[in-house]
Design an enzyme around this catalytic site. Structure first.
Site, PDB file in Angstrom:
ATOM      1  N   GLU A 109       6.789  -8.133  18.040  1.00 12.78           N
ATOM      2  CA  GLU A 109       6.005  -7.111  18.777  1.00 12.78           C
ATOM      3  C   GLU A 109       6.478  -6.960  20.221  1.00 12.78           C
ATOM      4  O   GLU A 109       5.671  -6.742  21.120  1.00 12.78           O
ATOM      5  CB  GLU A 109       4.510  -7.442  18.763  1.00 12.78           C
ATOM      6  CG  GLU A 109       3.763  -6.911  17.581  1.00 12.78           C
ATOM      7  CD  GLU A 109       4.185  -5.513  17.180  1.00 12.78           C
ATOM      8  OE1 GLU A 109       4.471  -5.324  15.999  1.00 12.78           O
ATOM      9  OE2 GLU A 109       4.252  -4.608  18.024  1.00 12.78           O
TER      10      GLU A 109
HETATM   11  C1  LIG Z   1       9.123 -13.211  11.316  1.00  6.82           C
HETATM   12  C2  LIG Z   1       9.445 -11.899  11.940  1.00  6.82           C
HETATM   13  C3  LIG Z   1       8.675 -10.786  11.636  1.00  6.82           C
HETATM   14  C4  LIG Z   1       8.988  -9.545  12.190  1.00  6.82           C
HETATM   15  N1  LIG Z   1       8.277  -8.429  11.811  1.00  6.82           N
HETATM   16  C5  LIG Z   1       8.729  -7.198  12.194  1.00  6.82           C
HETATM   17  C6  LIG Z   1       8.148  -5.997  11.644  1.00  6.82           C
HETATM   18  O1  LIG Z   1       7.223  -6.054  10.836  1.00  6.82           O
HETATM   19  N2  LIG Z   1       8.678  -4.807  12.020  1.00  6.82           N
HETATM   20  C7  LIG Z   1       9.706  -4.703  12.899  1.00  6.82           C
HETATM   21  O2  LIG Z   1      10.136  -3.589  13.189  1.00  6.82           O
HETATM   22  N3  LIG Z   1      10.280  -5.817  13.430  1.00  6.82           N
HETATM   23  C8  LIG Z   1       9.814  -7.052  13.102  1.00  6.82           C
HETATM   24  N4  LIG Z   1      10.394  -8.182  13.604  1.00  6.82           N
HETATM   25  C9  LIG Z   1      11.468  -8.043  14.569  1.00  6.82           C
HETATM   26  C10 LIG Z   1      11.049  -8.438  15.976  1.00  6.82           C
HETATM   27  O3  LIG Z   1      10.151  -7.509  16.503  1.00  6.82           O
HETATM   28  C11 LIG Z   1      12.333  -8.611  16.797  1.00  6.82           C
HETATM   29  O4  LIG Z   1      12.954  -9.800  16.348  1.00  6.82           O
HETATM   30  C12 LIG Z   1      12.077  -8.664  18.285  1.00  6.82           C
HETATM   31  O5  LIG Z   1      11.645  -7.407  18.760  1.00  6.82           O
HETATM   32  C13 LIG Z   1      13.306  -9.088  19.084  1.00  6.82           C
HETATM   33  O6  LIG Z   1      14.438  -8.379  18.711  1.00  6.82           O
HETATM   34  P1  LIG Z   1      15.777  -9.175  18.328  1.00  6.82           P
HETATM   35  O7  LIG Z   1      15.418 -10.200  17.322  1.00  6.82           O
HETATM   36  O8  LIG Z   1      16.826  -8.194  17.987  1.00  6.82           O
HETATM   37  O9  LIG Z   1      16.160  -9.939  19.648  1.00  6.82           O
HETATM   38  P2  LIG Z   1      17.057  -9.354  20.850  1.00  6.82           P
HETATM   39  O10 LIG Z   1      16.584  -7.987  21.198  1.00  6.82           O
HETATM   40  O11 LIG Z   1      18.477  -9.541  20.521  1.00  6.82           O
HETATM   41  O12 LIG Z   1      16.653 -10.338  22.032  1.00  6.82           O
HETATM   42  C14 LIG Z   1      17.243 -11.624  22.228  1.00  6.82           C
HETATM   43  C15 LIG Z   1      16.785 -12.161  23.583  1.00  6.82           C
HETATM   44  O13 LIG Z   1      17.248 -11.289  24.633  1.00  6.82           O
HETATM   45  C16 LIG Z   1      16.172 -10.814  25.412  1.00  6.82           C
HETATM   46  N5  LIG Z   1      16.415  -9.408  25.775  1.00  6.82           N
HETATM   47  C17 LIG Z   1      16.850  -8.420  24.975  1.00  6.82           C
HETATM   48  N6  LIG Z   1      16.949  -7.274  25.671  1.00  6.82           N
HETATM   49  C18 LIG Z   1      16.572  -7.546  26.937  1.00  6.82           C
HETATM   50  C19 LIG Z   1      16.448  -6.774  28.141  1.00  6.82           C
HETATM   51  N7  LIG Z   1      16.706  -5.467  28.157  1.00  6.82           N
HETATM   52  N8  LIG Z   1      16.044  -7.407  29.257  1.00  6.82           N
HETATM   53  C20 LIG Z   1      15.728  -8.713  29.250  1.00  6.82           C
HETATM   54  N9  LIG Z   1      15.832  -9.487  28.148  1.00  6.82           N
HETATM   55  C21 LIG Z   1      16.237  -8.908  27.015  1.00  6.82           C
HETATM   56  C22 LIG Z   1      14.934 -10.959  24.532  1.00  6.82           C
HETATM   57  O14 LIG Z   1      13.741 -11.088  25.285  1.00  6.82           O
HETATM   58  C23 LIG Z   1      15.262 -12.210  23.720  1.00  6.82           C
HETATM   59  O15 LIG Z   1      14.905 -13.347  24.445  1.00  6.82           O
HETATM   60  C24 LIG Z   1      10.076  -9.439  13.093  1.00  6.82           C
HETATM   61  C25 LIG Z   1      10.825 -10.564  13.416  1.00  6.82           C
HETATM   62  C26 LIG Z   1      10.547 -11.768  12.833  1.00  6.82           C
HETATM   63  C27 LIG Z   1      11.422 -12.949  13.145  1.00  6.82           C
END
Ligand SMILES: Cc1cc2nc3c(=O)[nH]c(=O)nc-3n(C[C@H](O)[C@H](O)[C@H](O)COP(=O)(O)OP(=O)(O)OC[C@H]3O[C@@H](n4cnc5c(N)ncnc54)[C@H](O)[C@@H]3O)c2cc1C
Length: 598
Positions: free
Chosen positions: A443
């Site tokens: 989220e």
């Molecule tokens: C169990 C689980 C359930 C989920 N359920 C859903 C769902 O139902 N629907 C859905 O759409 N998604 C879902 N997700 C996805 C989840 O919302 C994302 O994993 C999350 O938004 C982070 O994206 P990412 O994993 O690509 O991490 P990334 O975006 O790659 O982030 C990696 C790190 O970099 C930091 N970061 C990235 N961009 C920036 C920035 N611009 N400035 C500062 N820091 C930054 C982040 O804070 C994080 O610490 C789920 C994930 C999991 C693991």
């Protein structure tokens, strides 16, 4: 140790820390009676305690096996879900027009906490369905509403929320799933989504996916995203589930926690494209998704409160039973052999009080956000509704990030209180920690929440929203001082310092940091924590003052004052250091690349 819903605490926090009682007295909730609210919370507490809580360990151990595109939920899950939705819990806050009970969001927030304390992986599914209902109510066409809302509100069907793709996580604007106009008003969706919660399961006979996708002629980035409703089964003329849509789960993830919540990779368009229906306008999908995300972000904050509450209950029970060492206090409950229950040791007390104080502060912040949302929808006039909406917007990232961080800190302390037994799965303390770990990530990660707070929420209404919130905090601090009760100890002094720190850091962010975005971004996370310590501390003080007013010298009032005091003297006291981190330490982040170069 299982979970007992703390219904009295929940009702008290809602009424007196979060501002539900004044809203009720002002008529924000019409003729809703206080005893109805209490009865609803009581009933939810029974269901959570008796039906859902026993499923938590079963769900963790069984997981959700995936075979031939189907997911099997853990034993007992389906029966519990059907009993839960049949009792009307899914539609508690949904509009009466669509079969809901239209009760306040704040009451639903209290119930959401309890479902998630009982079984986080269970509570997560309905949480997303409810957020989807909000988006559909706010942005869907009449035809879509009529076809889907009654069954979503009743819980007969569940919903999903689909943003994430391999290259598009925090950066939603990078998503590539395509939507093409089919010529008959519908769209053909092709692409892949990952990490989709409850993307496939056997709890309901249809699943309504809300999917973000991009039209071929859409502008780049978030301005070119549209939201589509994509049912697993297309509907027959009579509204029943008919032909299978071209959407399927390809696989599920193996995860650290929430094992009973299936996290799916979804594939759209194996056979030319899934049929999707536009929600809202083309290229305006982010606005619709924000309706959904704001609700979901508050609910995820409530998941943090939920896990913290459960971990605290479990640690307290263990600390009362486990005997080790000899406490120095005369009344330590020492046994004949001389050993004391570990709760008698000051360091264990400190851990337990930290757990309880963080839980209560996080609860107060989340419920206060829900009350602001209620005022935004039900307030007396446009100006009141607008101000309340801005307040809810300001508090939402704080509620999400602080409460989920608190959930992790508390669950980790819970393991620590158990000593070695905490590391052993048998006690259940480890499951809370594993389950809690996702909360600061999904989220919108907590880092993204902090950026949202600093860059988008502080400037709301030209800074007036945050200034008003700070002024309210100051009034509470003054009231604690005026109470002149020695039981409060240094509460007013510590909270005054915390609010002053918040005020100075806020001015800095709205002022000089305005021209140096990197400085503001480097301090965003400590600023969010500072905000939460000042807000959480003052809300707990409000709760304690109310208890004193209502119950004088009772044990309940003494307990609430003690927790407000502990929070102020042990946690809010960190505000000064956080202020300096925000204002002075940005440079040490932004000039330190050398330290990360090897
Ligand atoms: C169990 C689980 C359930 C989920 N359920 C859903 C769902 O139902 N629907 C859905 O759409 N998604 C879902 N997700 C996805 C989840 O919302 C994302 O994993 C999350 O938004 C982070 O994206 P990412 O994993 O690509 O991490 P990334 O975006 O790659 O982030 C990696 C790190 O970099 C930091 N970061 C990235 N961009 C920036 C920035 N611009 N400035 C500062 N820091 C930054 C982040 O804070 C994080 O610490 C789920 C994930 C999991 C693991």
């Amino acid at each position: 140790m299982t979970y007992r819903a703390p219904v009295a605490d929940i009702a008290f926090a809602l009424k007196y820390a979060a501002g539900f009682a004044p809203a009720l007295a002002e008529g924000v909730y019409g003729d809703l009676a206080e005893d109805v609210v209490e009865a609803v919370i009581e009933e939810a507490g029974k269901f959570a305690t008796d039906v859902l809580a026993p499923l938590n360990t079963i769900g963790d151990r069984s997981g959700t096996p995936f075979k031939d595109g189907s997911v099997t939920t853990p034993p007992g899950w389906k029966e519990a879900y059907h009993a839960w939705s049949k009792a009307g819990w899914n539609g508690l806050a949904a509009p009466a027009k669509w079969g809901g009970q239209e009760l306040p969001s704040a009451v639903n927030a209290a119930c959401t906490e309890m479902w998630n304390s009982a079984a986080l992986a269970f509570g997560l599914g309905p949480l997303l369905t409810m957020a989807g209902i909000d988006a559909l109510v706010a942005h869907g066409s009449d035809a879509l509403k009529q076809a889907y809302l009654p069954k979503l509100v009743s819980g007969e069907w569940m919903g999903t929320m689909q943003l994430t793709e391999p290259q598009a996580g925090s950066d939603v604007g990078a998503l590539r799933t395509r939507a093409e106009r089919a010529g008959d008003g519908s769209y053909r969706i092709t692409g892949q989504k990952i990490f989709i919660t409850y993307g496939e399961h056997d709890l309901t006979d249809n699943i309504i996916h809300l999917v973000l996708a991009r039209l071929p002629d859409a502008p780049a980035g978030t301005k070119g995203i549209s939201l589509f409703l994509v049912p697993k089964f297309l509907l027959n003329a009579d509204g029943s589930p008919g032909a299978r849509n071209d959407a399927r789960a390809h696989s599920i993830e193996h995860k650290l926690g929430i094992h009973a919540s299936p996290t799916c990779t979804m594939v759209y368009g194996d056979q030319g494209g899934a049929t999707g229906f536009l929600i809202g306008e083309e290229n305006r999908g982010m606005a619709c998704m924000f309706t959904m995300m704001n609700q979901a972000r508050l609910s995820v904050g409530l998941q943090g409160v939920a896990i913290a509450e459960r971990a605290t209950q479990q640690a307290l029970a263990y600390a009362r039973e486990r005997k080790q060492g000899r406490a120095t206090e005369a009344d330590s409950g020492g046994t004949q052999s001389g050993s004391s229950p570990i709760i008698a040791h000051p360091d264990v007390k400190r851990m337990l009080l930290t757990m309880r104080a963080l839980t209560r502060a996080a609860r107060a912040i989340c419920y206060a956000t829900a009350v602001a949302l209620d005022r935004a929808h039900r307030g007396g006039d446009d100006a009141a509704r607008k101000a309340a909406q801005e307040r809810a917007s300001l508090f939402t990232p704080v509620a999400k990030a602080f409460a989920t961080d608190a959930g992790n800190e508390v669950a980790s302390l819970g393991v620590q209180v158990h000593g070695g037994m905490g590391f052993i799965e048998e006690t259940g303390a480890a499951q809370h920690l594993r389950d809690a770990r996702i909360l600061p990530i999904y989220e919108g990660t907590n880092g993204i929440q902090a950026i949202d707070l600093v860059t988008r929420k502080l400037p709301l209404a030209g800074g007036a929203t945050v200034t008003t919130a700070i002024a309210e905090m100051k009034r509470t601090v003054a009231a604690v001082g005026a109470a002149s009760d020695p039981a409060f100890g240094w509460t007013d002094i510590r909270l005054q310092d915390a609010v002053d720190s918040l005020e100075r850091a806020t001015h800095w962010l709205l002022g000089s940091a305005h021209n140096d975005l990197d400085a503001a971004l480097a301090g965003a996370t400590p600023y969010l924590r500072l905000f939460a310590l000042a807000l959480g501390g003052t809300l707990l003080a409000e709760e304690a003052l109310a208890a004193k007013r209502l119950a004088g010298n009772s044990a309940d009032a003494a307990a609430r004052i003690a927790i407000a005091r502990f929070f102020a003297e042990n946690l809010a006291i960190q505000a000064g250091a956080l202020e300096r981190t925000v204002v002075e330490a940005a440079d040490s982040v932004n000039t330190a690349d050398a330290a990360l170069s090897y």
